[in-house]
Scaffold this motif. Structure first.
Motif, PDB file in Angstrom:
ATOM      1  N   LYS A   1       0.827  -1.202   0.000  1.00 36.80           N
ATOM      2  CA  LYS A   1       0.000   0.000   0.000  1.00 36.80           C
ATOM      3  C   LYS A   1       0.869   1.263   0.000  1.00 36.80           C
ATOM      4  O   LYS A   1       1.739   1.421   0.854  1.00 36.80           O
TER       5      LYS A   1
ATOM      6  N   LYS B   1       1.526  11.391   2.296  1.00 37.96           N
ATOM      7  CA  LYS B   1       0.465  10.411   2.559  1.00 37.96           C
ATOM      8  C   LYS B   1       1.070   9.040   2.856  1.00 37.96           C
ATOM      9  O   LYS B   1       0.697   8.376   3.830  1.00 37.96           O
TER      10      LYS B   1
ATOM     11  N   LYS C   1       3.154   9.119   6.254  1.00 35.25           N
ATOM     12  CA  LYS C   1       2.277   9.082   7.432  1.00 35.25           C
ATOM     13  C   LYS C   1       1.681   7.689   7.623  1.00 35.25           C
ATOM     14  O   LYS C   1       1.656   7.156   8.732  1.00 35.25           O
ATOM     15  N   TYR C   2       1.217   7.077   6.528  1.00 30.74           N
ATOM     16  CA  TYR C   2       0.616   5.746   6.608  1.00 30.74           C
ATOM     17  C   TYR C   2       1.607   4.728   7.192  1.00 30.74           C
ATOM     18  O   TYR C   2       1.279   3.986   8.107  1.00 30.74           O
ATOM     19  N   TRP C   3       2.836   4.697   6.663  1.00 33.21           N
ATOM     20  CA  TRP C   3       3.809   3.691   7.100  1.00 33.21           C
ATOM     21  C   TRP C   3       4.357   3.974   8.493  1.00 33.21           C
ATOM     22  O   TRP C   3       4.676   3.041   9.233  1.00 33.21           O
TER      23      TRP C   3
ATOM     24  N   GLU D   1       2.539   5.166  10.920  1.00 37.72           N
ATOM     25  CA  GLU D   1       1.466   4.681  11.790  1.00 37.72           C
ATOM     26  C   GLU D   1       1.355   3.163  11.738  1.00 37.72           C
ATOM     27  O   GLU D   1       1.241   2.512  12.774  1.00 37.72           O
ATOM     28  N   LYS D   2       1.393   2.590  10.553  1.00 43.13           N
ATOM     29  CA  LYS D   2       1.260   1.134  10.399  1.00 43.13           C
ATOM     30  C   LYS D   2       2.369   0.391  11.135  1.00 43.13           C
ATOM     31  O   LYS D   2       2.128  -0.610  11.804  1.00 43.13           O
TER      32      LYS D   2
ATOM     33  N   LYS E   1       1.285  16.736   5.873  1.00 42.36           N
ATOM     34  CA  LYS E   1       0.626  15.519   6.382  1.00 42.36           C
ATOM     35  C   LYS E   1       1.048  15.192   7.810  1.00 42.36           C
ATOM     36  O   LYS E   1       0.249  14.695   8.595  1.00 42.36           O
TER      37      LYS E   1
END
Length: 188
Positions: free
Chosen positions: A43, A71, A74-76, A78-79, A121
């Motif tokens: 992702k 984007k 930030k996603y990685w 948090e993940k 972000k």
């Protein structure tokens, strides 16, 4: 195991592969290749994990294109539950001579759209960034062509050594910390 997110900024596609703007991707590719790890597409980016002396380095090449890199970052973060101080964003810098390296703990985006989106972000300017100098050897009004242009023969001849030093910067960041790494490598 202490985790780090190491992000190389760049643009997807063959037409961008050898451009100055893609130095972030190129550095991560070099680091992965020299440590026999490979990337998989997940992702929002291509991901690889490198383990060094009790540290886990999650290498990310966002597939959101340069201007929307925040984007994926930030996603990685948090993940993978990685603290912001363990983030390192690698980017090109027109304000540094070719191959000059500069690690910073915080700062402005310097007009770099990838950093601008990351700042937006993450809602902070306090994150580690590793700038690789691409120089400003372009005539007025030709900045985009220069940044999206391929390396000159002279630059190419020096690039492997600079990629090797860049890989050492990343390892030092994870093993010795940002301050020691800045003292050892900035301006080198």
């Amino acid at each position: 195991m202490k985790k780090f997110l190491i992000v190389g900024l760049g643009n997807l596609g063959e037409k961008y592969a050898d451009t100055r703007h893609n130095i972030g991707f190129k550095i991560l590719d070099y680091l992965a290749d020299s440590n026999d790890v490979s990337f998989v597409t997940l992702k929002l980016g291509d991901i690889s994990t490198l383990k060094i002396k009790g540290r886990s380095l999650v290498l990310l090449k966002p597939n959101t294109y340069m201007n929307l890199s925040g984007k994926a970052i930030k996603y990685w973060l948090e993940k993978e539950k990685i603290p912001l101080e363990n983030l390192l964003v690698i980017t090109d810098d027109l304000n540094l001579p070719f191959g000059a390296l500069r690690l910073k703990i915080k700062g402005s985006d310097g007009g770099h759209n990838g950093l601008k989106d990351t700042q937006d972000k993450l809602q902070t300017t306090k994150y580690n960034r590793f700038r690789f100098g691409i120089s400003d050897e372009f005539s007025k009004g030709r900045q985009v062509d220069y940044v999206l242009g391929e390396w000159s023969d002279e630059e190419n001849s020096k690039l492997k050594e600079r990629l090797n030093v860049s890989a050492e910067v990343i390892k030092s960041f994870a093993l010795a910390g940002v301050n020691n790494t800045m003292n050892q490598f900035n301006g080198k």
